[in-house]
Design an enzyme around this catalytic site. Structure first.
Site, PDB file in Angstrom:
ATOM      1  N   HIS A 221       0.860  -1.192   0.000  1.00  0.00           N
ATOM      2  CA  HIS A 221       0.000   0.000   0.000  1.00  0.00           C
ATOM      3  C   HIS A 221       0.892   1.236   0.000  1.00  0.00           C
ATOM      4  O   HIS A 221       1.929   1.271   0.687  1.00  0.00           O
ATOM      5  CB  HIS A 221      -0.899  -0.025   1.245  1.00  0.00           C
ATOM      6  N   ARG A 264      -3.331   1.273  -3.833  1.00  0.00           N
ATOM      7  CA  ARG A 264      -2.935  -0.127  -4.043  1.00  0.00           C
ATOM      8  C   ARG A 264      -3.619  -0.653  -5.298  1.00  0.00           C
ATOM      9  O   ARG A 264      -4.579  -0.054  -5.798  1.00  0.00           O
ATOM     10  CB  ARG A 264      -3.280  -0.984  -2.829  1.00  0.00           C
ATOM     11  N   LYS A 267      -7.497  -0.393  -6.819  1.00  0.00           N
ATOM     12  CA  LYS A 267      -8.341   0.487  -6.016  1.00  0.00           C
ATOM     13  C   LYS A 267      -8.473   1.839  -6.726  1.00  0.00           C
ATOM     14  O   LYS A 267      -7.943   2.045  -7.803  1.00  0.00           O
ATOM     15  CB  LYS A 267      -7.782   0.629  -4.597  1.00  0.00           C
ATOM     16  N   ASP A 270      -7.047   8.561  -5.433  1.00  0.00           N
ATOM     17  CA  ASP A 270      -7.349   9.368  -4.235  1.00  0.00           C
ATOM     18  C   ASP A 270      -6.256  10.433  -4.120  1.00  0.00           C
ATOM     19  O   ASP A 270      -5.064  10.122  -4.185  1.00  0.00           O
ATOM     20  CB  ASP A 270      -7.375   8.438  -3.012  1.00  0.00           C
ATOM     21  N   CYS A 272      -4.905  12.012  -1.734  1.00  0.00           N
ATOM     22  CA  CYS A 272      -3.857  11.964  -0.693  1.00  0.00           C
ATOM     23  C   CYS A 272      -2.650  11.155  -1.165  1.00  0.00           C
ATOM     24  O   CYS A 272      -1.527  11.381  -0.700  1.00  0.00           O
ATOM     25  CB  CYS A 272      -4.393  11.450   0.639  1.00  0.00           C
ATOM     26  N   TYR A 273      -2.864  10.221  -2.104  1.00  0.00           N
ATOM     27  CA  TYR A 273      -1.728   9.434  -2.604  1.00  0.00           C
ATOM     28  C   TYR A 273      -0.821  10.258  -3.520  1.00  0.00           C
ATOM     29  O   TYR A 273       0.254   9.789  -3.913  1.00  0.00           O
ATOM     30  CB  TYR A 273      -2.206   8.153  -3.304  1.00  0.00           C
ATOM     31  N   ASP A 323     -10.117  14.049  -1.743  1.00  0.00           N
ATOM     32  CA  ASP A 323      -9.797  12.743  -2.315  1.00  0.00           C
ATOM     33  C   ASP A 323     -10.138  12.711  -3.811  1.00  0.00           C
ATOM     34  O   ASP A 323      -9.291  12.449  -4.675  1.00  0.00           O
ATOM     35  CB  ASP A 323     -10.611  11.739  -1.473  1.00  0.00           C
ATOM     36  N   ASP A 330     -11.128  17.895   3.524  1.00  0.00           N
ATOM     37  CA  ASP A 330     -10.757  17.766   4.944  1.00  0.00           C
ATOM     38  C   ASP A 330      -9.295  18.185   5.067  1.00  0.00           C
ATOM     39  O   ASP A 330      -8.600  18.363   4.060  1.00  0.00           O
ATOM     40  CB  ASP A 330     -11.011  16.339   5.464  1.00  0.00           C
ATOM     41  N   HIS A 333      -6.611  15.599   3.653  1.00  0.00           N
ATOM     42  CA  HIS A 333      -6.444  15.611   2.192  1.00  0.00           C
ATOM     43  C   HIS A 333      -5.862  16.941   1.713  1.00  0.00           C
ATOM     44  O   HIS A 333      -5.062  16.968   0.772  1.00  0.00           O
ATOM     45  CB  HIS A 333      -7.769  15.275   1.491  1.00  0.00           C
TER      46      HIS A 333
END
Ligand SMILES: CC(C)=CCC/C(C)=C/CC/C(C)=C/COP(=O)(O)OP(=O)(O)O
Ligand SMILES: [Zn+2]
Length: 397
Positions: A221, A264, A267, A270, A272-273, A323, A330, A333
């Site tokens: 991840h 990952r 999925k 997003d 934040c990645y 995201d 938020d 993020h």
């Protein structure tokens, strides 16, 4: 983009889920004007005013009563203060003083910081508190850390196999290794007593895919891969893992359609990645160069597609970042979307003489107008490089 380091698509599952198609559809509508006329990307802009107002409102609410996030108060300080710092906004003095006072109440007499006053000291809020104080950077802020008790507490978190528990009696994972070692590096507490054997545990967390899981034998991840790689970088031990397969896995997590990263395999994208995966690239490039591999100066990451995703799909109209389009913003993020965007905008090269990352050819990679350029962030610690340098100098005195 990946001309120096090829990966074979067939190595990775390519199954597309219905949810993934839904996300592509939503992003498609956000990308629509740019797909019709790609030159419009020249005018895409970060809505600084709205994001700064969103973050400033958050600072006004940093007080007890935030019940559901009661154990994350040190993190809320970090996410908001670092986001403002990347946007180049200085904290009003009253807010810095309030944050210093708040964090000092999270400092445990037995060493380390809890997530709130009177809470058990924990490796994660300790990273957050110490790095927030480094961003504030005044003597008053840097002075509240008791390095002596904190060091003894870190030694109590360390396990015989080289791992760290997140708190005394708590669970082991690579987040604890990263938070303990990054905190120790910043505070000039990296001793052989603390670091010996740590890379042995981290090495075991690399999976057959190339990324890292939180503990050995679990799914790779991006969040854990970043922690493992940054911890190995601090230990000067990236050569003990398979950096090439980690680079291929990380590069393959960038979504062809959206331009952002998934955490990952199979999925959803997003925001934040953008940092947890994107922040790994300067570290991967350093590690690959260290083994004599040629890495293009533009690097291994798709810098422009990532900024397209962030700017077109992750900005909330009333401020804050998120995201994906259908989500609410938020602080977490906001922090990691901006951090990833900063990584994508700048070229980070390790200076082996000064032992720090330096930014070269700054701004060459930013999308849109120059107003979009954020301050560079250190890829290991994720605070501004100038702030990191000053804090490290302070603790070396
Ligand atoms: C320093 C520090 C505290 C680092 C934290 C790193 C980090 C973000 C770890 C992610 C943890 C995790 C299992 C997410 C999966 O969530 P999910 O299943 O909701 O998301 P996914 O579908 O994107 O995998
Ligand atoms: Zn996220």
């Amino acid at each position: 983009m990946f001309d120096q380091l090829h990966y074979d698509d067939d190595d990775y599952p390519t199954e597309t889920s219905d949810t993934q198609l839904d996300t592509e559809d939503t992003c498609l509508s956000y990308f629509a004007p740019f797909r019709t006329d790609p030159s419009l990307f020249r005018y895409i802009r970060i809505n600084r005013e709205a994001h700064v107002a969103y973050l400033m409102r958050a600072l006004g609410r940093l007080k007890p009563g935030f019940v559901s996030l009661d154990a994350s108060r040190a993190w809320i300080c970090f996410w908001t203060v670092h986001s403002l710092d990347l946007l180049g906004v200085a904290l009003p003095t009253g807010d810095s003083t309030r944050i210093i006072n708040t964090l000092s109440r999270f400092h445990s007499p037995t060493g380390g910081f809890g997530g709130g006053p009177g809470q058990l000291p924990h490796a994660l809020p300790t990273y957050a508190a110490v790095h927030t104080l480094a961003i504030i950077g005044s003597n008053e802020a840097l002075n509240i850390v008791n390095r002596d008790t904190l060091y003894k507490w870190l030694l109590r978190l360390k396990q015989p196999d080289g791992s760290f528990v997140v708190h005394e009696g708590g669970e082991v994972d690579v987040r604890a290794s990263y938070c303990a070692l990054a905190t120790a590096r910043l505070l000039n507490l990296l001793t052989p007593e603390l670091t010996t054997g740590c890379s042995d545990f981290l090495r075991q967390c690399q999976t057959y895919e190339g990324g890292f899981g939180g503990v050995p034998a679990v799914e790779a991840h991006g969040g854990y891969s970043f922690c493992a790689l940054a911890a190995l970088d601090i230990l000067d031990a990236t050569n003990t893992v398979d950096v090439e397969s980690l680079a291929k896995w990380t590069a393959a997590r960038q979504m062809r359609f959206e331009g952002g990263f998934q955490g990952r395999t199979n999925k959803l994208v997003d925001g934040c990645y953008s940092f947890w995966q994107g922040g790994a690239f300067p570290l991967l490039e350093k590690a690959l160069r260290g083994t004599g591999r040629t890495v293009s100066p533009d690097g291994l990451m798709g810098r422009v597609p990532l900024q397209q995703y962030v700017l077109a799909c992750c900005q909330h109209t009333t401020g804050g970042l998120k995201d994906k389009p259908e989500k609410s913003p938020d602080f977490y993020h906001t922090c990691y979307v901006l951090s990833g965007m900063s990584i994508a905008q700048h070229e980070y090269v390790w200076d082996d003489v000064d032992k720090e990352f330096k930014v070269t050819r700054s701004a060459n990679h930013s999308l849109g107008t120059d107003e979009n350029i954020l301050h560079p962030t250190d890829p290991v610690h994720n605070i501004r490089m100038d702030k990191l340098r000053l804090a490290m100098q302070y603790y070396r005195r």
